[in-house]
Design an enzyme around this catalytic site. Structure first.
Site, PDB file in Angstrom:
ATOM      1  N   THR A 107      22.998 100.392  37.500  1.00 58.85           N
ATOM      2  CA  THR A 107      23.907 100.982  38.738  1.00 58.85           C
ATOM      3  C   THR A 107      25.610 100.718  38.996  1.00 58.85           C
ATOM      4  O   THR A 107      26.037 101.997  39.034  1.00 58.85           O
ATOM      5  CB  THR A 107      23.124 100.207  40.017  1.00 58.85           C
ATOM      6  OG1 THR A 107      21.989 101.089  40.172  1.00 58.85           O
ATOM      7  CG2 THR A 107      23.919 100.907  41.228  1.00 58.85           C
ATOM      8  N   THR A 183      20.836  95.931  37.670  1.00 62.44           N
ATOM      9  CA  THR A 183      20.386  94.309  38.054  1.00 62.44           C
ATOM     10  C   THR A 183      19.075  94.365  38.244  1.00 62.44           C
ATOM     11  O   THR A 183      18.436  93.132  38.220  1.00 62.44           O
ATOM     12  CB  THR A 183      20.441  94.276  39.876  1.00 62.44           C
ATOM     13  OG1 THR A 183      20.203  95.810  40.928  1.00 62.44           O
ATOM     14  CG2 THR A 183      22.140  94.491  40.361  1.00 62.44           C
ATOM     15  N   ASP A 184      18.237  94.826  38.194  1.00 64.17           N
ATOM     16  CA  ASP A 184      16.284  95.100  38.448  1.00 64.17           C
ATOM     17  C   ASP A 184      15.878  93.444  37.217  1.00 64.17           C
ATOM     18  O   ASP A 184      15.225  93.040  37.335  1.00 64.17           O
ATOM     19  CB  ASP A 184      15.777  95.842  37.477  1.00 64.17           C
ATOM     20  CG  ASP A 184      15.837  97.211  38.918  1.00 64.17           C
ATOM     21  OD1 ASP A 184      16.581  96.830  39.336  1.00 64.17           O
ATOM     22  OD2 ASP A 184      15.095  97.769  38.639  1.00 64.17           O
ATOM     23  N   LYS A 262      16.473  87.926  40.777  1.00 61.64           N
ATOM     24  CA  LYS A 262      16.444  89.000  41.851  1.00 61.64           C
ATOM     25  C   LYS A 262      15.725  88.888  43.276  1.00 61.64           C
ATOM     26  O   LYS A 262      14.184  88.965  42.909  1.00 61.64           O
ATOM     27  CB  LYS A 262      17.180  90.187  41.576  1.00 61.64           C
ATOM     28  CG  LYS A 262      17.210  91.524  42.327  1.00 61.64           C
ATOM     29  CD  LYS A 262      16.800  92.282  41.153  1.00 61.64           C
ATOM     30  CE  LYS A 262      17.112  93.888  43.041  1.00 61.64           C
ATOM     31  NZ  LYS A 262      17.668  95.080  41.755  1.00 61.64           N
TER      32      LYS A 262
END
Ligand code: GLU
Length: 445
Positions: A107, A183-184, A262
């Protein structure tokens, strides 16, 4: 990523649009139940109901039109291809530390095209630098595009590629490296780089964003500024993740690469350290270092071991799960398992004989807990002691996914010559702050 020009459309709706040679962004007319709708064809979420067309009407509102048998579509005009115009690059100040931003995707490197709603992986590190001109006041920035992938597509080969790229930059004497990343799976990559690049002489900072850089609520800019400042100035040489500490923009936490997860799907403060505190915070232009067990910048103990072997497996135990899965996986070549057991480190007692057979033929089986916080202790209950006798290695306070990455790293670098005993010894040896023999209760941040 969808390249058909019909992002989010599928099935008969997609076929209908394709027949009319329509693409997202085109002006179209849809006739449904005798009514005519004119507007711009918008992108849709992949998981939304496939039987709808979304139009942005000329009054600015979006509508969804259900696609039934009689619905007809006409193309009025082709859309103008959206173009991103990069602002001019800021002036580079030569007396600042040198930082390389390596982009890998995610992202932070994408933007929403508002006219059509499509998310495009459009920003490379050069674009980011032009959009965030403050960076030029912090460091002499250079940029490199390594990959442009969503992080769920990252494979061990990407970890190897990233480790080798950072190693090359370290050998070129840069003052710090920033990797932009989805970020995943950033936590997995952070662990992988922590094992691959031990005691690096400069900071290696992973950074992502939960919201793309052109949204007003984006965390991309603040995260990136903190990441570059950390890479440029931090007194440590560590692999860290830079992300928002909480919702507001004022504090960015720097998490140790082997302790970060996360924990939220969309919130800006999604990343947290588990069984450890963040090692530093970046606030109001200052870096406040908390941890006192850090590898100092410039240390000469740097080791690069960038190989990984994906033949390791992470299993989350659940009530009524059968142990046969272990045999099936071992039969297809899995060389070691990390189990996410219950509580202090347990699985059902019918797993014990299967695990015993596997460890006897040299397959590694390690135990972590699906409770994120705390450590496994398999001496408390007889079920834990049975597993210990079957050869299960308790992995203390290591995060399950970090243990998996570590096992892949051990198999990659030492696998062919390592005996089970060597693998056990390495798994329990603290390589990059991933395992501690004593954990304070509920420590995180
Ligand atoms: N799923 C994508 C990724 O991890 C987008 C999410 C993000 O970057 O935060 O790359």
């Amino acid at each position: 990523m969808d390249t058909s020009g019909l992002q989010g459309y599928s099935g008969t709706t997609k076929e209908l649009l394709e027949r009319e040679n329509v693409r997202i962004g085109d002006e179209i007319e849809v006739i449904s139940n005798g009514k005519r709708y004119r507007g711009i064809l918008m992108a849709r979420y992949e998981l939304s109901d496939p039987n709808y067309i979304t139009l942005k009407l000329h009054n600015g509102y979006n509508i969804g039109i259900r696609v039934t048998k009689g619905v007809r579509v006409f193309k009025i005009s082709a859309g103008v291809k959206p173009a991103f115009v990069r602002p001019p690059k800021p002036q580079i100040l030569s007396d600042l530390p040198s930082v390389i931003i390596v982009s890998t995707g995610g992202t932070i490197a994408s933007r929403v095209e508002y006219r059509t709603g499509a998310v495009r992986p459009a920003l490379n590190a050069d674009d980011l630098l032009a959009i965030v001109p403050e960076l030029a006041g912090i460091a002499r920035i250079d940029t490199e595009i390594l990959y442009n992938v969503w992080s769920e597509n990252i494979q061990v080969q990407h970890w190897i590629g990233m480790a080798e790229a950072v190693d090359r930059l370290i050998r070129k004497n840069v003052d710090g490296v920033v990797l932009t990343h989805g970020t995943d799976t950033m936590g997995y990559t952070a662990a992988a780089l922590s094992f691959a690049l031990q005691k690096p002489p400069v900071p290696v900072v992973l950074v992502g964003a939960q919201r793309s850089s052109d949204r007003p609520s984006s965390d991309a800019t603040t995260n990136l500024i903190a990441a570059v400042a950390t890479a440029a100035k931090a007194p440590f040489g560590e692999v860290v993740v830079a992300m928002h500490k909480w919702h507001s923009d004022d504090v960015i936490a720097l998490h140790r690469g082997t302790r970060v997860v996360k924990l939220h799907t969309s919130s800006r403060d999604a990343f947290h350290s588990v069984n450890s505190r963040p090692i530093a915070y970046y606030q109001h232009g200052e870096l406040r270092v908390i941890a006192d067990d850090l590898n100092p910048r410039g240390s000469n103990e740097y080791i690069c071991k960038p190989k990984f072997d994906a033949r390791a497996f992470l299993i989350k135990f659940f009530p009524s799960m059968k142990p046969d899965i272990l045999n099936i996986l071992a039969d297809i070549g899995i060389k070691g398992f990390v189990i996410e057991g219950t509580g202090l480190g347990h699985v059902s007692s019918n797993w014990v004989p299967v695990i015993k057979e596997l460890t006897e033929i040299g397959v590694f089986v390690g135990m972590t807990s699906q409770c994120k916080f705390g450590r496994v202790n398999m001496n408390v209950y007889d079920s834990g002691r049975d597993l210990l006798r079957a050869g299960v290695v308790p992995l203390d306070d290591m995060l399950a996914e970090v243990a998996l990455v570590k096992l892949m790293w051990i198999l990659g670098n030492f696998g062919d010559r390592a005996e089970l005993e060597d693998i056990k010894e390495l798994m329990l040896m603290n390589v990059a702050g991933e395992i501690r023999s004593r954990t304070l209760p509920n420590v995180g941040g």
